[in-house]
Scaffold this motif. Structure first.
Motif, PDB file in Angstrom:
ATOM      1  N   TYR A 193       0.845  -1.187   0.000  1.00 59.68           N
ATOM      2  CA  TYR A 193       0.000   0.000   0.000  1.00 59.68           C
ATOM      3  C   TYR A 193       0.893   1.255   0.000  1.00 59.68           C
ATOM      4  N   LEU A 194       1.925   1.244   0.850  1.00 64.01           N
ATOM      5  CA  LEU A 194       2.781   2.435   0.965  1.00 64.01           C
ATOM      6  C   LEU A 194       3.513   2.730  -0.345  1.00 64.01           C
TER       7      LEU A 194
ATOM      8  N   THR B 293      10.072  15.431   6.991  1.00 66.03           N
ATOM      9  CA  THR B 293       9.086  15.138   8.030  1.00 66.03           C
ATOM     10  C   THR B 293       7.732  14.800   7.394  1.00 66.03           C
ATOM     11  N   GLY B 294       7.079  13.795   7.970  1.00 66.01           N
ATOM     12  CA  GLY B 294       5.740  13.443   7.514  1.00 66.01           C
ATOM     13  C   GLY B 294       5.685  12.623   6.241  1.00 66.01           C
ATOM     14  N   THR B 295       6.819  12.153   5.763  1.00 66.80           N
ATOM     15  CA  THR B 295       6.789  11.362   4.517  1.00 66.80           C
ATOM     16  C   THR B 295       6.423   9.897   4.792  1.00 66.80           C
ATOM     17  N   GLY B 296       6.285   9.563   6.075  1.00 67.79           N
ATOM     18  CA  GLY B 296       5.829   8.207   6.388  1.00 67.79           C
ATOM     19  C   GLY B 296       6.952   7.263   6.795  1.00 67.79           C
ATOM     20  N   LYS B 297       8.028   7.833   7.352  1.00 71.35           N
ATOM     21  CA  LYS B 297       9.173   6.975   7.700  1.00 71.35           C
ATOM     22  C   LYS B 297       8.773   5.946   8.764  1.00 71.35           C
ATOM     23  N   GLU B 298       8.052   6.439   9.771  1.00 71.45           N
ATOM     24  CA  GLU B 298       7.660   5.504  10.839  1.00 71.45           C
ATOM     25  C   GLU B 298       6.673   4.464  10.304  1.00 71.45           C
ATOM     26  N   MET B 299       5.766   4.915   9.443  1.00 66.24           N
ATOM     27  CA  MET B 299       4.816   3.972   8.836  1.00 66.24           C
ATOM     28  C   MET B 299       5.557   2.888   8.066  1.00 66.24           C
TER      29      MET B 299
ATOM     30  N   ARG C 173       1.543  13.829   6.576  1.00 63.43           N
ATOM     31  CA  ARG C 173       0.894  14.224   7.831  1.00 63.43           C
ATOM     32  C   ARG C 173       0.005  15.439   7.592  1.00 63.43           C
TER      33      ARG C 173
ATOM     34  N   ARG D  59      -3.018  14.522   5.482  1.00 64.27           N
ATOM     35  CA  ARG D  59      -4.009  13.797   6.277  1.00 64.27           C
ATOM     36  C   ARG D  59      -4.825  14.762   7.137  1.00 64.27           C
TER      37      ARG D  59
ATOM     38  N   GLU E  33      -2.591  15.617  14.749  1.00 67.48           N
ATOM     39  CA  GLU E  33      -1.606  14.839  15.495  1.00 67.48           C
ATOM     40  C   GLU E  33      -0.716  15.804  16.253  1.00 67.48           C
TER      41      GLU E  33
ATOM     42  N   ARG F 157       5.547  17.046  17.522  1.00 67.48           N
ATOM     43  CA  ARG F 157       6.558  16.559  18.461  1.00 67.48           C
ATOM     44  C   ARG F 157       7.413  17.689  18.983  1.00 67.48           C
TER      45      ARG F 157
END
Ligand SMILES: Nc1ncnc2c1ncn2[C@@H]1O[C@H](COP(=O)(O)OP(=O)(O)OP(=O)(O)O)[C@@H](O)[C@H]1O
Length: 684
Positions: A344-345, A375-381, A562, A565, A616, A619
């Motif tokens: 999906y990603l 930031t917010g590009t989905g690294k953690e996802m 992010r 969204r 969200e 941080r």
């Protein structure tokens, strides 16, 4: 052919086969003489027999072509390519199967009667059993490219033809078919066919390569060339490799060139490192960092080659001919709150899809992964998706944001502390994040913010795969898979001395760049996907109108997914009748981002900021959470302070309950609170 010539032809064959070659016979190539012997002695064919070549009916031909449809589809492109080059020279081009049956044919239709009479036509069967020495049949038996020119043919009725043929060998070494150019008239000298033979060989090779690449489109393929300059445009040999770095197949030339580099001569089943001077991980690493041509040598003899690596499914041989359009299947997006999958990603962005393919190849190997992106590009996802797709999925995924934890606490957070390490420490001590991730995945977000003082310790853990908690003496082994992420350019930090080079190389087993929204080629699709997720997958109930979509695809999205969204969350909440228009988009997007007239007309009426939905949490930067009063504490004290603080917060600052949790007396608790500047909210 006049009878006299027929007799001379037969005479020549007989005297040659009986060993009486004479001057003329000396010039006949050995494979032709051997084939004459077979034709005469083995198949018992009469060279003067005038019967025409057998031609199969359409129904019979279908029986031959059905099992080899894939090969035919791919080879057809090669036949067309070859025929374009020889058509004007009076040749017809034939593709035959492994039995010598003509399964594809090109030629000047004006002369189709002559082609048919000569047997150079669709359905014609050219094998030695029936025709004796002939281009197709003899090349198939001899397994080599050759020209059967005029009087080389066994049967006198074929002695006007010239046929240059090359077998097409499949990845398993099996003959799949043969390609041929034939002419009804040609100069007497066989040399006149030299170029025709070269062209045929080149086309056969092209078909072999295309078939190999198609057959192994789901695997890595190493394309090798002896010339650096040509490595990117053509390959001399091909080697298919599975995700573990094991050779699955090698084409004909690779087997010939590299076979003797391994004991037993069989490349299949060998690991890349057994054949070449580098291993598969290194190969992937180099490949992921650039698309350059890689010089490599063989292990055994040091043979120099130049390699390009094709990632799985990156290139596939396109089917030739008419292909029915297939409606794309409706995209399944995960429900809100569900883990996002790697597929999906990857979305429809080619670069991301390539990255995901490479990630899948390495995720089960002990190779640390570094994710780089704004930031917010989905690294953690991505990190979570890698974990869920890997063999470690049933073990913990532990995330540590190095930028969000006060520097002084990172040490105890990561490494933990031993029971009784400090006064009042919880009786069981604390397993740090590293040990918590044992067997699973440790995600170190914002690794660029890892304090310099802790970098050597982390390096040791990675190198030795064991952790010594604070206050402890014994090292505890840990099964660690690390994924790191950063939005910084770590190489710059290495250059400036802010990040240890050795740690960088430890963490960067393989690096992946996550594109910003501005760079994504599938932005519109992504916007719809995120909308679907936010709308709980009820695609019918909400759509984005064209103008709003234009605004969003034009916007620069500094906060990436992010921000997207949050914008869609807002739009979903305020839109009417399930249609998101420009008026429903947050003002910062419509005011600053778009050149679209619909959006521009809106901005005048909507200058005041629109109340945003809860987003969200942003941080906090590391500096903002570091309490000056505790900055001078050592790591052990920092950890102790954190335990006490957490217990108090957990029990809403009821000291009587917090002391039980921590295992210290009330008096000690007050003393520690004082020492560590812990102030209850009602006293601030
Ligand atoms: N492909 C996607 N589809 C839908 N939502 C996504 C996608 N990728 C990321 N998100 C969402 O975007 C937000 C940001 O993602 P994430 O935290 O992984 O980014 P990040 O690069 O780690 O950010 P940062 O660098 O700020 O830590 C999250 O809410 C996540 O759920």
């Amino acid at each position: 052919m006049p009878e006299q010539e027929v007799n001379r032809h037969i005479q020549r064959i007989f005297s040659c086969v009986s060993g009486n070659r004479g001057n003329e016979g000396q010039q006949i190539e050995a494979p032709i003489v051997t084939s004459w012997e077979r034709s005469l002695q083995h198949y018992g064919i009469d060279p003067s027999e005038p019967n025409p070549v057998q031609v199969l009916t359409a129904a019979e031909l279908r029986e031959y072509t059905r099992p080899i449809e894939r090969f035919l589809r791919i080879a057809k492109a090669g036949v067309q390519f070859l025929h374009r080059q020889v058509a004007d020279l009076g040749y017809s081009t034939l593709l035959c199967d492994a039995h010598g049956v003509t399964v594809d044919w090109r030629g000047d239709e004006r002369f189709s009667r002559q082609w048919k009479d000569a047997g150079l036509y669709l359905g014609a069967v050219w094998n030695e059993h029936q025709e004796g020495t002939c281009g197709v049949g003899t090349a198939l038996i001899e397994q080599t490219a050759l020209t059967v020119h005029k009087g080389d043919h066994f049967r006198a009725k074929n002695a006007n033809l010239t046929c240059s043929c090359a077998p097409i060998i499949g990845p398993s070494g099996k003959t799949m078919g043969l390609i041929d150019v034939s002419a009804l008239h040609s100069p007497d000298s066989k040399e006149s066919q030299h170029l025709a033979l070269q062209l045929v060989m080149q086309s056969a090779r092209m078909i072999e390569s295309a078939y190999f690449l198609n057959q192994y489109e789901d695997q890595w393929v190493l394309k090798l060339n002896f010339e650096r300059e040509l490595a990117e445009v053509s390959s001399e040999c091909l080697v298919a490799i599975d995700g573990e770095g094991r050779i699955l197949a090698a084409d004909r030339i690779a087997c010939r060139t590299l076979g003797h580099e391994v004991p037993g001569g069989n490349l299949v089943g060998r690991f890349v490192r057994e054949v070449f001077d580098l291993n598969f991980e290194k190969l992937l690493d180099v490949y992921s960092n650039s698309s350059m041509v890689l010089p490599i040598r063989t292990q055994a003899t040091g043979l120099q080659l130049f390699a390009c690596l094709r990632s799985p499914q990156a290139i596939s041989v396109k089917p030739v001919g008419r292909v029915e359009p297939v409606a794309p299947p409706r995209r399944q997006v995960p429900l809100a709150g569900q883990p996002l999958t790697l597929d999906y990603l990857a979305g429809d962005d080619r670069k991301l899809q390539d990255s995901v393919e490479r990630i899948k190849r390495v995720m089960n190997k002990p190779i640390p992964i570094l994710l780089n992106g704004e930031t917010g590009t989905g690294k953690e996802m991505f990190a979570q998706a890698i974990h869920h797709a890997s063999r470690r999925a049933d073990k913990p995924f532990v995330a540590v944001n190095c930028a969000a934890i006060p520097e002084s606490l990172i040490e105890s957070e990561l490494f933990g502390y031993k029971d009784g390490a400090f006064t009042g420490a919880r009786s069981k001590g604390m397993r740090g994040k590293i040990l918590q991730s044992d067997g699973g995945t440790l995600f170190l977000d914002e690794i660029g913010d890892m304090p310099a003082s802790l970098q050597p310790r982390l390096l040791r853990v990675l190198a030795e795969r064991e952790v010594t908690p604070l206050g402890g003496e014994t090292a505890i082994p840990v099964d660690l898979h690390v994924i790191c992420a950063t939005h910084r350019n770590i190489l710059d930090m290495v250059a400036s001395g802010a990040f240890r080079e050795d740690l960088y190389y430890r963490l960067n087993g393989i690096a992946f760049e996550l594109p910003s929204l501005r760079e994504r080629s599938d932005l519109e699709r992504l916007i719809n996907d995120v909308l679907l997720i936010e709308a709980g997958n009820s695609v019918e109930s909400v759509v984005i109108d064209d103008a709003a979509m234009r605004v969003m695809t034009d916007f620069c999205w500094p906060g990436n997914i992010r921000q997207l969204r949050n914008a869609l969350r807002y739009a979903l909440a305020v839109c009417d009748n399930g249609v998101i228009t420009c008026a429903d988009l947050p003002v910062d997007i419509t005011v600053t981002g778009s050149t679209d007239p619909a959006a521009a007309s809106l901005t005048a009426s909507r200058r005041q900021p629109v109340a945003q939905l809860p987003e969200e949490p942003v941080r906090p930067p590391a500096a903002s959470v570091v309490d000056e009063a505790v900055a001078g504490l050592n790591a052990m004290e920092q950890a102790e302070r954190q335990v006490i603080l957490e217990a108090l917060q957990k029990y809403k600052w009821q000291v009587s309950k917090a002391v039980k949790e921590v295992g210290i007396s009330r008096a000690t608790m007050y003393r520690k609170m004082d020492k560590y500047a812990i102030v209850p909210p009602n006293k601030r």
